[in-house]
Design a protein around this motif. Sequence first.
Motif, PDB file in Angstrom:
ATOM      1  N   ALA C 106      17.717-138.979  36.419  1.00 42.46           N
ATOM      2  CA  ALA C 106      17.358-137.756  35.701  1.00 42.46           C
ATOM      3  C   ALA C 106      17.833-136.506  36.426  1.00 42.46           C
ATOM      4  O   ALA C 106      17.817-135.409  35.877  1.00 42.46           O
ATOM      5  CB  ALA C 106      15.837-137.694  35.493  1.00 42.46           C
ATOM      6  N   LEU C 107      18.273-136.683  37.676  1.00 44.70           N
ATOM      7  CA  LEU C 107      18.673-135.523  38.484  1.00 44.70           C
ATOM      8  C   LEU C 107      20.134-135.536  38.899  1.00 44.70           C
ATOM      9  O   LEU C 107      20.619-134.578  39.492  1.00 44.70           O
ATOM     10  CB  LEU C 107      17.787-135.464  39.738  1.00 44.70           C
ATOM     11  N   GLY C 108      20.844-136.630  38.612  1.00 41.93           N
ATOM     12  CA  GLY C 108      22.247-136.675  39.024  1.00 41.93           C
ATOM     13  C   GLY C 108      22.985-137.790  38.333  1.00 41.93           C
ATOM     14  O   GLY C 108      22.388-138.721  37.784  1.00 41.93           O
ATOM     15  N   ALA C 109      24.306-137.714  38.383  1.00 42.30           N
ATOM     16  CA  ALA C 109      25.126-138.696  37.675  1.00 42.30           C
ATOM     17  C   ALA C 109      25.094-140.064  38.353  1.00 42.30           C
ATOM     18  O   ALA C 109      25.190-141.089  37.690  1.00 42.30           O
ATOM     19  CB  ALA C 109      26.566-138.205  37.574  1.00 42.30           C
ATOM     20  N   ALA C 173      27.040-140.328  45.974  1.00 43.34           N
ATOM     21  CA  ALA C 173      25.696-140.268  45.393  1.00 43.34           C
ATOM     22  C   ALA C 173      25.233-138.825  45.207  1.00 43.34           C
ATOM     23  O   ALA C 173      25.409-137.998  46.097  1.00 43.34           O
ATOM     24  CB  ALA C 173      24.701-141.009  46.280  1.00 43.34           C
ATOM     25  N   ASP C 174      24.634-138.562  44.040  1.00 43.38           N
ATOM     26  CA  ASP C 174      24.048-137.243  43.748  1.00 43.38           C
ATOM     27  C   ASP C 174      22.565-137.201  44.070  1.00 43.38           C
ATOM     28  O   ASP C 174      21.954-136.131  44.104  1.00 43.38           O
ATOM     29  CB  ASP C 174      24.190-136.918  42.257  1.00 43.38           C
ATOM     30  N   ALA C 175      21.968-138.353  44.199  1.00 43.06           N
ATOM     31  CA  ALA C 175      20.533-138.451  44.472  1.00 43.06           C
ATOM     32  C   ALA C 175      20.318-139.769  45.195  1.00 43.06           C
ATOM     33  O   ALA C 175      21.149-140.678  45.120  1.00 43.06           O
ATOM     34  CB  ALA C 175      19.728-138.415  43.179  1.00 43.06           C
ATOM     35  N   ILE C 176      19.210-139.841  45.912  1.00 45.10           N
ATOM     36  CA  ILE C 176      18.929-141.021  46.743  1.00 45.10           C
ATOM     37  C   ILE C 176      17.605-141.640  46.315  1.00 45.10           C
ATOM     38  O   ILE C 176      16.630-140.924  46.094  1.00 45.10           O
ATOM     39  CB  ILE C 176      18.835-140.605  48.232  1.00 45.10           C
ATOM     40  N   VAL C 177      17.584-142.955  46.214  1.00 48.27           N
ATOM     41  CA  VAL C 177      16.330-143.686  45.997  1.00 48.27           C
ATOM     42  C   VAL C 177      16.027-144.454  47.280  1.00 48.27           C
ATOM     43  O   VAL C 177      16.895-145.146  47.814  1.00 48.27           O
ATOM     44  CB  VAL C 177      16.459-144.700  44.834  1.00 48.27           C
ATOM     45  N   MET C 178      14.809-144.328  47.750  1.00 48.56           N
ATOM     46  CA  MET C 178      14.393-145.115  48.895  1.00 48.56           C
ATOM     47  C   MET C 178      14.122-146.533  48.395  1.00 48.56           C
ATOM     48  O   MET C 178      13.214-146.738  47.576  1.00 48.56           O
ATOM     49  CB  MET C 178      13.151-144.491  49.508  1.00 48.56           C
ATOM     50  N   GLY C 179      14.886-147.490  48.904  1.00 48.10           N
ATOM     51  CA  GLY C 179      14.835-148.837  48.355  1.00 48.10           C
ATOM     52  C   GLY C 179      13.733-149.699  48.924  1.00 48.10           C
ATOM     53  O   GLY C 179      13.949-150.877  49.221  1.00 48.10           O
ATOM     54  N   VAL C 196      20.023-133.295  48.790  1.00 49.98           N
ATOM     55  CA  VAL C 196      20.013-133.839  47.421  1.00 49.98           C
ATOM     56  C   VAL C 196      18.633-134.421  47.178  1.00 49.98           C
ATOM     57  O   VAL C 196      17.903-134.710  48.133  1.00 49.98           O
ATOM     58  CB  VAL C 196      21.083-134.944  47.201  1.00 49.98           C
ATOM     59  N   PRO C 197      18.273-134.640  45.899  1.00 47.02           N
ATOM     60  CA  PRO C 197      16.947-135.214  45.625  1.00 47.02           C
ATOM     61  C   PRO C 197      16.793-136.593  46.266  1.00 47.02           C
ATOM     62  O   PRO C 197      17.715-137.405  46.232  1.00 47.02           O
ATOM     63  CB  PRO C 197      16.919-135.333  44.099  1.00 47.02           C
ATOM     64  N   VAL C 198      15.639-136.825  46.848  1.00 43.95           N
ATOM     65  CA  VAL C 198      15.297-138.139  47.398  1.00 43.95           C
ATOM     66  C   VAL C 198      14.038-138.603  46.674  1.00 43.95           C
ATOM     67  O   VAL C 198      13.051-137.863  46.591  1.00 43.95           O
ATOM     68  CB  VAL C 198      15.061-138.075  48.916  1.00 43.95           C
ATOM     69  N   ILE C 199      14.109-139.818  46.149  1.00 41.38           N
ATOM     70  CA  ILE C 199      13.030-140.336  45.311  1.00 41.38           C
ATOM     71  C   ILE C 199      12.264-141.425  46.051  1.00 41.38           C
ATOM     72  O   ILE C 199      12.858-142.375  46.559  1.00 41.38           O
ATOM     73  CB  ILE C 199      13.606-140.960  44.015  1.00 41.38           C
ATOM     74  N   ASP C 200      10.937-141.268  46.106  1.00 39.94           N
ATOM     75  CA  ASP C 200      10.088-142.386  46.504  1.00 39.94           C
ATOM     76  C   ASP C 200       9.772-143.141  45.225  1.00 39.94           C
ATOM     77  O   ASP C 200       9.151-142.592  44.298  1.00 39.94           O
ATOM     78  CB  ASP C 200       8.798-141.877  47.153  1.00 39.94           C
ATOM     79  N   PRO C 201      10.169-144.387  45.120  1.00 39.35           N
ATOM     80  CA  PRO C 201      10.061-145.063  43.829  1.00 39.35           C
ATOM     81  C   PRO C 201       8.623-145.317  43.384  1.00 39.35           C
ATOM     82  O   PRO C 201       8.358-145.375  42.186  1.00 39.35           O
ATOM     83  CB  PRO C 201      10.830-146.369  44.045  1.00 39.35           C
ATOM     84  N   THR C 202       7.716-145.451  44.338  1.00 41.35           N
ATOM     85  CA  THR C 202       6.321-145.676  43.937  1.00 41.35           C
ATOM     86  C   THR C 202       5.765-144.431  43.263  1.00 41.35           C
ATOM     87  O   THR C 202       5.065-144.517  42.242  1.00 41.35           O
ATOM     88  CB  THR C 202       5.465-146.067  45.163  1.00 41.35           C
TER      89      THR C 202
ATOM     90  N   PRO D  92      14.740-127.869  40.045  1.00 34.22           N
ATOM     91  CA  PRO D  92      15.251-128.970  39.215  1.00 34.22           C
ATOM     92  C   PRO D  92      15.128-128.656  37.723  1.00 34.22           C
ATOM     93  O   PRO D  92      14.191-127.994  37.299  1.00 34.22           O
ATOM     94  CB  PRO D  92      14.358-130.154  39.599  1.00 34.22           C
ATOM     95  N   VAL D  93      16.129-129.114  36.984  1.00 29.36           N
ATOM     96  CA  VAL D  93      16.135-128.948  35.525  1.00 29.36           C
ATOM     97  C   VAL D  93      16.290-130.332  34.905  1.00 29.36           C
ATOM     98  O   VAL D  93      17.222-131.071  35.230  1.00 29.36           O
ATOM     99  CB  VAL D  93      17.308-128.060  35.059  1.00 29.36           C
ATOM    100  N   LEU D  94      15.381-130.674  34.025  1.00 30.36           N
ATOM    101  CA  LEU D  94      15.395-131.986  33.376  1.00 30.36           C
ATOM    102  C   LEU D  94      15.653-131.841  31.889  1.00 30.36           C
ATOM    103  O   LEU D  94      15.273-130.839  31.279  1.00 30.36           O
ATOM    104  CB  LEU D  94      14.042-132.684  33.582  1.00 30.36           C
ATOM    105  N   GLY D  95      16.293-132.854  31.306  1.00 34.66           N
ATOM    106  CA  GLY D  95      16.535-132.862  29.872  1.00 34.66           C
ATOM    107  C   GLY D  95      15.658-133.901  29.206  1.00 34.66           C
ATOM    108  O   GLY D  95      15.496-134.999  29.738  1.00 34.66           O
ATOM    109  N   ILE D  96      15.121-133.568  28.037  1.00 35.05           N
ATOM    110  CA  ILE D  96      14.182-134.513  27.417  1.00 35.05           C
ATOM    111  C   ILE D  96      14.881-135.770  26.909  1.00 35.05           C
ATOM    112  O   ILE D  96      14.261-136.832  26.864  1.00 35.05           O
ATOM    113  CB  ILE D  96      13.350-133.882  26.273  1.00 35.05           C
ATOM    114  N   ALA D  97      16.153-135.673  26.509  1.00 35.88           N
ATOM    115  CA  ALA D  97      16.816-136.889  26.020  1.00 35.88           C
ATOM    116  C   ALA D  97      16.926-137.890  27.161  1.00 35.88           C
ATOM    117  O   ALA D  97      16.560-139.061  27.010  1.00 35.88           O
ATOM    118  CB  ALA D  97      18.197-136.559  25.458  1.00 35.88           C
ATOM    119  N   GLN D  98      17.404-137.431  28.300  1.00 36.25           N
ATOM    120  CA  GLN D  98      17.529-138.334  29.445  1.00 36.25           C
ATOM    121  C   GLN D  98      16.172-138.925  29.823  1.00 36.25           C
ATOM    122  O   GLN D  98      16.022-140.138  29.961  1.00 36.25           O
ATOM    123  CB  GLN D  98      18.124-137.598  30.653  1.00 36.25           C
ATOM    124  N   CYS D  99      15.190-138.071  29.998  1.00 39.17           N
ATOM    125  CA  CYS D  99      13.880-138.565  30.453  1.00 39.17           C
ATOM    126  C   CYS D  99      13.232-139.457  29.399  1.00 39.17           C
ATOM    127  O   CYS D  99      12.563-140.447  29.733  1.00 39.17           O
ATOM    128  CB  CYS D  99      12.962-137.387  30.812  1.00 39.17           C
TER     129      CYS D  99
END
Lengths: 227, 227, 227, 227, 227, 227
Positions: C106-109, C173-179, C196-202, D92-99
């Motif tokens: 949702a934050l990067g390609a 990478a445009d964003a990072i997920v902590m695996g 860049v955005p870093v996501i905690d998946p929980t 951050p900017v989010l789009g409703i279609a993606q989300c």
Amino acid sequence: MTERILVINPNSNHGVTRAMSEALESFRFAEGPVIDCIDIAAGPPGIESQADADAVAPLVAQAVAADPADAYVVACFSDPGLYAAREATSSPVLGIAQCGMHAAMALGASFGIISILQRSIPRHLRYVASLHLSPRLAGDRAIELTVAELAQGPVVLERMAQVGRTLIDQDGADAIVMGCAGMAAYRATLEHRLGVPVIDPTQAAVVDAMRLVLTARARAGEARRSA
Amino acid sequence: MTERILVINPNSNHGVTRAMSEALESFRFAEGPVIDCIDIAAGPPGIESQADADAVAPLVAQAVAADPADAYVVACFSDPGLYAAREATSSPVLGIAQCGMHAAMALGASFGIISILQRSIPRHLRYVASLHLSPRLAGDRAIELTVAELAQGPVVLERMAQVGRTLIDQDGADAIVMGCAGMAAYRATLEHRLGVPVIDPTQAAVVDAMRLVLTARARAGEARRSA
Amino acid sequence: MTERILVINPNSNHGVTRAMSEALESFRFAEGPVIDCIDIAAGPPGIESQADADAVAPLVAQAVAADPADAYVVACFSDPGLYAAREATSSPVLGIAQCGMHAAMALGASFGIISILQRSIPRHLRYVASLHLSPRLAGDRAIELTVAELAQGPVVLERMAQVGRTLIDQDGADAIVMGCAGMAAYRATLEHRLGVPVIDPTQAAVVDAMRLVLTARARAGEARRSA
Amino acid sequence: MTERILVINPNSNHGVTRAMSEALESFRFAEGPVIDCIDIAAGPPGIESQADADAVAPLVAQAVAADPADAYVVACFSDPGLYAAREATSSPVLGIAQCGMHAAMALGASFGIISILQRSIPRHLRYVASLHLSPRLAGDRAIELTVAELAQGPVVLERMAQVGRTLIDQDGADAIVMGCAGMAAYRATLEHRLGVPVIDPTQAAVVDAMRLVLTARARAGEARRSA
Amino acid sequence: MTERILVINPNSNHGVTRAMSEALESFRFAEGPVIDCIDIAAGPPGIESQADADAVAPLVAQAVAADPADAYVVACFSDPGLYAAREATSSPVLGIAQCGMHAAMALGASFGIISILQRSIPRHLRYVASLHLSPRLAGDRAIELTVAELAQGPVVLERMAQVGRTLIDQDGADAIVMGCAGMAAYRATLEHRLGVPVIDPTQAAVVDAMRLVLTARARAGEARRSA
Amino acid sequence: MTERILVINPNSNHGVTRAMSEALESFRFAEGPVIDCIDIAAGPPGIESQADADAVAPLVAQAVAADPADAYVVACFSDPGLYAAREATSSPVLGIAQCGMHAAMALGASFGIISILQRSIPRHLRYVASLHLSPRLAGDRAIELTVAELAQGPVVLERMAQVGRTLIDQDGADAIVMGCAGMAAYRATLEHRLGVPVIDPTQAAVVDAMRLVLTARARAGEARRSA
């Protein structure tokens, strides 16, 4: 020296194991590898849900760890426990779903799967996608018979032929994979009726395993020649 | 009754045909199908260009039409003439590239191809894409040896090992397919050195063909049981 | 009425569960759902292999069946048992790997995954492929620390920053997920360092679950308005 | 300190904005972020064509630049102006279609979109493809109601239920995304009638935004703990 | 009767428009269509951001609506306003990015894009993905020159040659697309230096448009013959 | 100086060659390139099987080698011999299938192919996949007329219109490619009846070739200006 291929039916149904073993008779040669088929006593009577598939996965890996062989075949169309089994042995481990789909792909551009139960199809689709094979899958359709009906050969054959016909005519399948183990007795008749190749996935995997053990057998000579 | 598998080396190089046939020795059983290997006198000495591949395609289909067998294997990594050969016979026709890639896919998530010539790689990539298998291909790299070097076993082996190592370490290949026929003598040593499965594609296709003829053999019995 | 979200850490490590729960503190509101975190006593201390993932899958489904909640979160980056858990309850069940990847998307390609162990990466790649998300994955790289090193916060942070930097600069990478679960304490600092955005998946999955229970809460009113 | 989420309805229809805001009521907590919904006076009454989507894109980016917030949500199913808005702010900017699509994907293998107008579907398909999500899309079908009909709740609900049913039964959708903003009032009833998850995409995006602002809130503490 | 092709440079830079028009001189025949190039006074001096692309999109559609022609070409590598322009006319509208990529694809398996600015690349990648052409894209790399440098022909050519070389040698591009309008003066020299086809996308689109208007011209006769 | 484009009809049917040449009349300008159309005496009367396509492939490459031109067009919808022809000349060689599909893609999101024979469709699908264009293909359907019927213009037109309508209404095609050479006489009427763009692939390829020779013509001047 004789190599041994161990075919593991992850459910506890001896009848299925026996049918499997009979369907492999053509691949047993005097000078060839031994092909043993076992089932898992602690497994469910059939793999009918994701819970069943998840339940047997560790059992498959344990069976592999416990019973030394030169190659293993996981004989359930969900290939449960395949990857963990590979962690448990240095011998090759093959899954019948993968090998069955490859066998169909070697004969046609797209394949159809005849499943027993509708509820297994999402599980199959996830697995096919995990292998990046979705573009080759024409469709997956279930015969959806009751347990009583499944015991009647002619009913099963008739229903498989109907579903196979739909996969071919409507979904464009060039070849059919039987999406379950232990149905090989219907293979030839079904192939004759449908007019396209029909693959029993256990046969496909066992023959792949034969190649692996037979080429390993040839290794000493090869190494000598290439030195 | 004995079935016959005909392996067609589309070039005119007897040495390649002989090497192929030797590499299939492990699959010849007293009770099993006959496995014959032929080459095509009118073919080029090797398939080194698209022109070569195009030139042999009709010859392969003609060879199939002219020489009855229970199953055919087109034994050149471009699978030239495969689809036309299928128009020329009702027996199954398999291509070694397809079967070789499937054999590797049955053992790992992605495969690498060791090609002889750099200029063959675009042709391979088009073929892999036509089969929707590009997502499984880690890479295709050439040993790019001269004809003189290709005659020296140790040089070939060394170069294959280098290229295979790059496919594994840099491209992420889990298994290797030898992108040419007639190189099976190096298979086992290469596999030992690389530590991942190495597939000779002709062996893979011939074993697939064995399954097809052996299950057809079993057909009468199957039909009886399922009736 | 208060809804309950049950977050299931499939390993037996209380420390991880406690870290998870602390990282969810921001989402606990007086009028919001209860967010409970549990671990599974019979689970392994960590999910480090396919065998571990397979072993906990049935336990996750059992935990879901045994402990009624309005929504469940499977809190291990392999989402073990997710699909079987859905068979075991009519409440929604979310997996942190899926939700974490979506949050990054949702934050990067394209997103990168920071894994703990190299050997988990093939398992992750299969899962990403099964979801058809491979084209969005820039890369998956492991910090590959020993257990002793994992206990030292600054070492972990430093290594995560290095791996994250490679995922961004080299893999795009445009964003990072902590695996992995239970690493949220590093999230903000890592995000600050990487830019860049870093996501905690929980966190991602729990917030998804909050939406589900809160919109269900609103249902009576909605139904009334649309009637 | 209180964070602010700004939800931008890119059309000028106050009724839509009001409906949106009401549908977000469940996510407003005393200690949570402020959730403001605005519309764009210079926008068209609705986004019904590519020209409409193109016209509002710059206005969305301007609205973001003009009105400071901690996170933004572009609340039109074409996500117009999303990427330019990201150039205009460091929040951050989010789009409703993606989300919205992600929310559906977290609950099922494939999703269907209920669109208002047939002519919007090609635009949606391009957008879905640009995100590499086409393999997850079961179908996109329009209710194609006149403006007069759209004003009648029961007619809209009935038509959405019909289209949703087709997406599920014929296209194989496991979850449904409402392909428009401001329709949340129908969500729960529709979900009840269809028996699969139905996602209001604005709710999905706003909850994603909540996570972003709440985890940023937690940052000081996190940084301290990980130091 | 003489048809007219209108080439719309969406920025306000007359120099770019003039360079475009000169590069189309080879396609102007006495009996052929008129090829007019215009720019948009209200457009930005260049399309350097998503905001620029979004800003000109409505202007392009307006220009199309205001100026009747038999075919239109949107001459900016982001194809801004292409789809809205199609809503505004019954004449065909082509985008140079699409046509430029197709022209390269007709000559090689994969193409590289030489962009002016690094920040345009994510926009290009989204567009390529929206067209399902990502598997054909070898890479997109920017020359990243300052405005002052861009005014110096030899500097631009040198940098384009460097970037093109990397696209070919490192990314595997078989052909190159110039990812901007108005650069055709460098095309032939660049092609000569790189040794692979180099495509000016405006030329590609204009020739496509010529085909459309010329075959429409032939229509009366065709209709007669087929009647 | 006058450039020459050589269009090679790989079958021996003079009538087809003549029809092709007539359909290219609009692209012949006093100052433009010469456009010559030839057929291959040794080719089959039509390309109706894979064997036919394979048989003509070497002939096409030989024709290219034997007859110097500035650009070549292989004018059979299977593009037989395209890649070998490129090995045989340094001039560009284009295939009508590729260029025809690109022309359709420039005008719509997905295209349909009207084939003559059902048995050609698998060959087309393999080729489309080899180009990674399958996601853009809406469908491929055959008119399946007898030779006698193919000689009757109104019957052919009627059947093409029916098949085209199905491709549009049922498969979702936005544009149609005529999947054969020599049918251009029906193009305009068919386009009029179907209401979507209809592409004659030979016209598409010849115009692509015109661009290549005309921009090469302009090269001296370009090189001067960029120096």
